[in-house]
Structure formats: C-alpha cells, structure tokens
Design a protein around this motif. Sequence first.
Motif, PDB file in Angstrom:
ATOM      1  N   THR A   1       0.862  -1.282   0.138  1.00  0.00           N
ATOM      2  CA  THR A   1       0.012   0.015   0.058  1.00  0.00           C
ATOM      3  C   THR A   1       0.900   1.388  -0.205  1.00  0.00           C
ATOM      4  N   ALA A   2       2.088   1.218   0.477  1.00  0.00           N
ATOM      5  CA  ALA A   2       2.972   2.336   0.682  1.00  0.00           C
ATOM      6  C   ALA A   2       3.300   2.838  -0.765  1.00  0.00           C
ATOM      7  N   ALA A   3       3.843   1.868  -1.866  1.00  0.00           N
ATOM      8  CA  ALA A   3       4.048   2.188  -3.361  1.00  0.00           C
ATOM      9  C   ALA A   3       2.680   2.799  -3.844  1.00  0.00           C
ATOM     10  N   ALA A   4       1.347   2.401  -3.440  1.00  0.00           N
ATOM     11  CA  ALA A   4       0.269   2.923  -4.145  1.00  0.00           C
ATOM     12  C   ALA A   4      -0.003   4.000  -3.515  1.00  0.00           C
ATOM     13  N   TRP A   5       0.129   4.492  -2.396  1.00  0.00           N
ATOM     14  CA  TRP A   5       0.211   6.016  -1.698  1.00  0.00           C
ATOM     15  C   TRP A   5       1.154   6.835  -2.568  1.00  0.00           C
ATOM     16  N   ARG A   6       2.160   6.374  -2.804  1.00  0.00           N
ATOM     17  CA  ARG A   6       3.129   7.182  -3.465  1.00  0.00           C
ATOM     18  C   ARG A   6       2.984   7.383  -4.834  1.00  0.00           C
ATOM     19  N   ALA A   7       2.443   6.754  -5.554  1.00  0.00           N
ATOM     20  CA  ALA A   7       1.735   7.047  -7.044  1.00  0.00           C
ATOM     21  C   ALA A   7       0.867   7.831  -6.767  1.00  0.00           C
ATOM     22  N   ALA A   8      -0.335   7.723  -5.789  1.00  0.00           N
ATOM     23  CA  ALA A   8      -1.354   8.519  -5.632  1.00  0.00           C
ATOM     24  C   ALA A   8      -0.897   9.869  -5.375  1.00  0.00           C
ATOM     25  N   GLU A   9      -0.183  10.171  -4.439  1.00  0.00           N
ATOM     26  CA  GLU A   9       0.401  11.319  -4.069  1.00  0.00           C
ATOM     27  C   GLU A   9       1.060  12.046  -5.273  1.00  0.00           C
ATOM     28  N   SER A  10       2.011  11.233  -6.007  1.00  0.00           N
ATOM     29  CA  SER A  10       2.819  11.784  -7.266  1.00  0.00           C
ATOM     30  C   SER A  10       1.595  12.236  -8.184  1.00  0.00           C
ATOM     31  N   ARG A  11       0.594  11.605  -8.480  1.00  0.00           N
ATOM     32  CA  ARG A  11      -0.383  11.951  -9.396  1.00  0.00           C
ATOM     33  C   ARG A  11      -1.067  13.057  -9.023  1.00  0.00           C
ATOM     34  N   PHE A  12      -1.362  13.338  -7.621  1.00  0.00           N
ATOM     35  CA  PHE A  12      -2.042  14.521  -7.008  1.00  0.00           C
ATOM     36  C   PHE A  12      -1.223  15.721  -7.112  1.00  0.00           C
ATOM     37  N   ALA A  13       0.252  15.559  -6.873  1.00  0.00           N
ATOM     38  CA  ALA A  13       1.215  16.618  -7.184  1.00  0.00           C
ATOM     39  C   ALA A  13       1.155  17.077  -8.730  1.00  0.00           C
ATOM     40  N   GLN A  14       1.154  16.102  -9.456  1.00  0.00           N
ATOM     41  CA  GLN A  14       0.842  16.492 -10.891  1.00  0.00           C
ATOM     42  C   GLN A  14      -0.391  17.341 -11.329  1.00  0.00           C
ATOM     43  N   ILE A  15      -1.257  16.856 -10.725  1.00  0.00           N
ATOM     44  CA  ILE A  15      -2.540  17.449 -11.086  1.00  0.00           C
ATOM     45  C   ILE A  15      -2.425  18.979 -10.319  1.00  0.00           C
ATOM     46  N   GLN A  16      -1.912  19.055  -9.384  1.00  0.00           N
ATOM     47  CA  GLN A  16      -1.641  20.442  -8.666  1.00  0.00           C
ATOM     48  C   GLN A  16      -0.817  21.469  -9.602  1.00  0.00           C
ATOM     49  N   ALA A  17       0.202  20.877 -10.014  1.00  0.00           N
ATOM     50  CA  ALA A  17       1.008  21.546 -10.774  1.00  0.00           C
ATOM     51  C   ALA A  17       0.460  21.978 -12.123  1.00  0.00           C
ATOM     52  N   ASP A  18      -0.465  21.047 -12.735  1.00  0.00           N
ATOM     53  CA  ASP A  18      -1.107  21.597 -13.845  1.00  0.00           C
ATOM     54  C   ASP A  18      -2.116  22.553 -13.761  1.00  0.00           C
ATOM     55  N   ALA A  19      -2.764  22.549 -12.597  1.00  0.00           N
ATOM     56  CA  ALA A  19      -3.802  23.526 -12.300  1.00  0.00           C
ATOM     57  C   ALA A  19      -3.312  24.848 -12.175  1.00  0.00           C
ATOM     58  N   ALA A  20      -1.988  25.016 -11.343  1.00  0.00           N
ATOM     59  CA  ALA A  20      -1.253  26.194 -11.165  1.00  0.00           C
ATOM     60  C   ALA A  20      -0.905  26.587 -12.550  1.00  0.00           C
ATOM     61  N   ARG A  21      -0.272  26.014 -13.298  1.00  0.00           N
ATOM     62  CA  ARG A  21       0.332  26.329 -14.459  1.00  0.00           C
ATOM     63  C   ARG A  21      -0.785  27.098 -15.411  1.00  0.00           C
ATOM     64  N   TYR A  22      -2.009  26.242 -15.555  1.00  0.00           N
ATOM     65  CA  TYR A  22      -2.987  26.736 -16.625  1.00  0.00           C
ATOM     66  C   TYR A  22      -4.042  27.748 -15.751  1.00  0.00           C
ATOM     67  N   GLY A  23      -3.807  27.921 -14.584  1.00  0.00           N
ATOM     68  CA  GLY A  23      -4.881  28.851 -13.766  1.00  0.00           C
ATOM     69  C   GLY A  23      -6.265  28.340 -13.403  1.00  0.00           C
ATOM     70  N   LEU A  24      -6.186  26.955 -13.371  1.00  0.00           N
ATOM     71  CA  LEU A  24      -7.327  26.103 -13.220  1.00  0.00           C
ATOM     72  C   LEU A  24      -7.731  25.969 -11.542  1.00  0.00           C
ATOM     73  N   PRO A  25      -9.046  26.111 -11.296  1.00  0.00           N
ATOM     74  CA  PRO A  25      -9.298  25.987  -9.705  1.00  0.00           C
ATOM     75  C   PRO A  25      -9.170  24.737  -9.212  1.00  0.00           C
ATOM     76  N   MET A  26      -8.823  24.531  -8.157  1.00  0.00           N
ATOM     77  CA  MET A  26      -8.825  23.098  -7.422  1.00  0.00           C
ATOM     78  C   MET A  26      -9.824  23.121  -6.218  1.00  0.00           C
ATOM     79  N   ASN A  27     -10.484  22.035  -6.313  1.00  0.00           N
ATOM     80  CA  ASN A  27     -11.424  21.789  -5.020  1.00  0.00           C
ATOM     81  C   ASN A  27     -10.801  21.513  -3.937  1.00  0.00           C
ATOM     82  N   ASP A  28     -11.174  21.988  -2.869  1.00  0.00           N
ATOM     83  CA  ASP A  28     -10.589  21.689  -1.604  1.00  0.00           C
ATOM     84  C   ASP A  28     -10.636  20.344  -1.159  1.00  0.00           C
ATOM     85  N   GLY A  29     -11.834  19.687  -1.737  1.00  0.00           N
ATOM     86  CA  GLY A  29     -11.884  18.182  -1.296  1.00  0.00           C
ATOM     87  C   GLY A  29     -11.073  17.325  -1.939  1.00  0.00           C
ATOM     88  N   VAL A  30     -10.537  17.659  -2.971  1.00  0.00           N
ATOM     89  CA  VAL A  30      -9.525  16.888  -3.803  1.00  0.00           C
ATOM     90  C   VAL A  30      -8.344  16.523  -3.022  1.00  0.00           C
TER      91      VAL A  30
END
Length: 314
Positions: free
Chosen positions: A53-82
């Motif tokens: 599960t640790a590797a799965a959580w690392r993959a999830a956190e990496s994916r979430f970090a990528q989503i955050q970076a893309d949102a900041a780059r393109y000025g997209l809003p992020m839902n606080d619940g995500v």
Amino acid sequence: MPDDNGVLTWRRLLRAELRRLLAPRALRLGAVVGLAVTAVFGLSKLALHDTDTAAAWRAAESRFAQIQADAARYGLPMNDGVGPRLFYDDPRYVMSTLSFGDLRTAFTALAAAAVLFGIVAGGADWTSRVVLTLATAEPRRTRLFTARALLVTALSTAAAATTGALLVPLLLLAAWLRGSTEGMDGVYWAAFGSLYLRGILLCGLLGLLGYALAMLTRRAATALGAVFLYLAAAGQLFAGRGPRLAEYDMAGLTFAVLNEKPVIPMIESDCIAGPGCEATHVDLTIADGLAGVALYVVPVLALALWRSTRTDLG
C-alpha cells in the motif's frame, strides 16, 4: 424397473436420462475445463494484487502533485475536497468489496454455459433421431419431456453450485495472502450468500431456457441461432416502452438478479427532477430480475411441451 403396464418407473426413467445426459465425452471435458478455468480465475487474484500500500500511496501522491502543478500552470481552480485519496488505487484484494464482482462475473459466464448445455441436452437426440427410440421406450411423452427438463435444471444448478464452492475458497486465499478480510461480518456473508444462491437459480432457469428452445426447434444448431433471435426480439419488444421496461432485456435482468446492491427508491434519492434523474434510479430489483427471466422461460417451455406431446415426432 417397469411398472405393471411395462412403462418405466420415474426412478428408472430419471436414472436412464441422467446417464444419457452425462454420456457425451465433450460434456465431461467441458466440465473439467470449466473447473480449471475457475481455478485459474481464482488464483489470478494472487498475481493481480499485493499488499504494498505504501507504493500505491506514493503513486497517488505523485499523481495528485502533478494535478496541482497542472492546475497552477493553467490557472485552473482546485476543489478543496480533492486530495491524494482520490487517486489511490488499493492494490490489495479486499474481499468485502471485490468478491461480489468476481462472483458475479463467474455466474454470468456459467449462465451462458447453462444455456448452451440446455440446447445440447434438448437438441442432440432430435438431430441424431434417437428421440424416436426414446419415445418407444417411454411412450408417455410428457414424462419424457419433464424428466429431462428436471435433470437439465438440476445439473445446471449443481454445476453452478460446484463452481461457486471452488471459487470462494480461492478468493478467501487471495484475501488472506494478498489483501484484507476486513468488513467480512454477518451482513457481508448474508449478502454474499444471497448472491451465491441467486446465481445458482439463474443458471438453472437459463439451462431450462436452452432446453426448451432446443425441444421447440428440434435441432441443436437451430436452437443456438434461435436463442439469439429470441433474446434480441424480446429486448426490442421491451425497448422504447419507458426506461424501466427497457431494462427487461436479458443483460439487464441478469444484472438485476446478480446485483448485490439495493435499488435506491426515488423518494429517498437526492435527485430533484428530470428524465435523467428518473433513469438513474430505474434499476430493476432482484425480484424484478427473477420474474423477468421466468417471463422469458415459461412461454417457450409451454410451447416446447405442446410440440413435444401433441405433434408428430417424425
């Protein structure tokens, strides 16, 4: 042994018909292959899941970090619940949730096999003309028709029960070695046992449907084509008559019978209004599914009985 009129007793008739149904080598081979496929399907859960599960959580956190970076780059809003949990894919075999889908998959395949078995059981003797000899040995055609119908149903349900009994321990093994048994309380086992029994009943009904179509058409090959035409025609008959009746095709009925989740009544729904809202909660109940499958079987069975007992065998 025969009774005073020289007619086979029920016990001897059933025993003779059972031997005939189990005689084909292809049938016995098919049963062995079916059990082997079930074993492979169950054991595959060991290869497809792990406890990292640790590797799965690392993959999830990496994916979430990528989503955050893309949102900041393109000025997209992020839902606080995500958060990372949204992207977490549990690698374990969680028996309390995944076992329902696996058992449903197995019974869906078994239901299709039961139809094929019924077609072979009902049509082979017509194709080979052996039915003329059978009718001589048992002139009361209603008894002959009923005996084989009972045996086809019994063998279909027995095969489904045996397959399920083989699969469940393998799923438990996967949960113990590669997953979790959390949540497997009395409520879980009640729901799982109910699904198991409904799957067995479904296989028995569909085996009977295949048998009835074969006895009606009097050829196995013709019955194989007839089953597709019959199911398609019935589906078209119900289609377009509202979202509820549109689900009375065999696929919808099978899902309803094997669905472990209760249907949400409209009055308890968060949906407000509109046809899309209505369609969301139009799912058939388990009782609807069983009644619908019976609705497919009974007319064909009645016609097959009539033709078998009231028309020329030649």
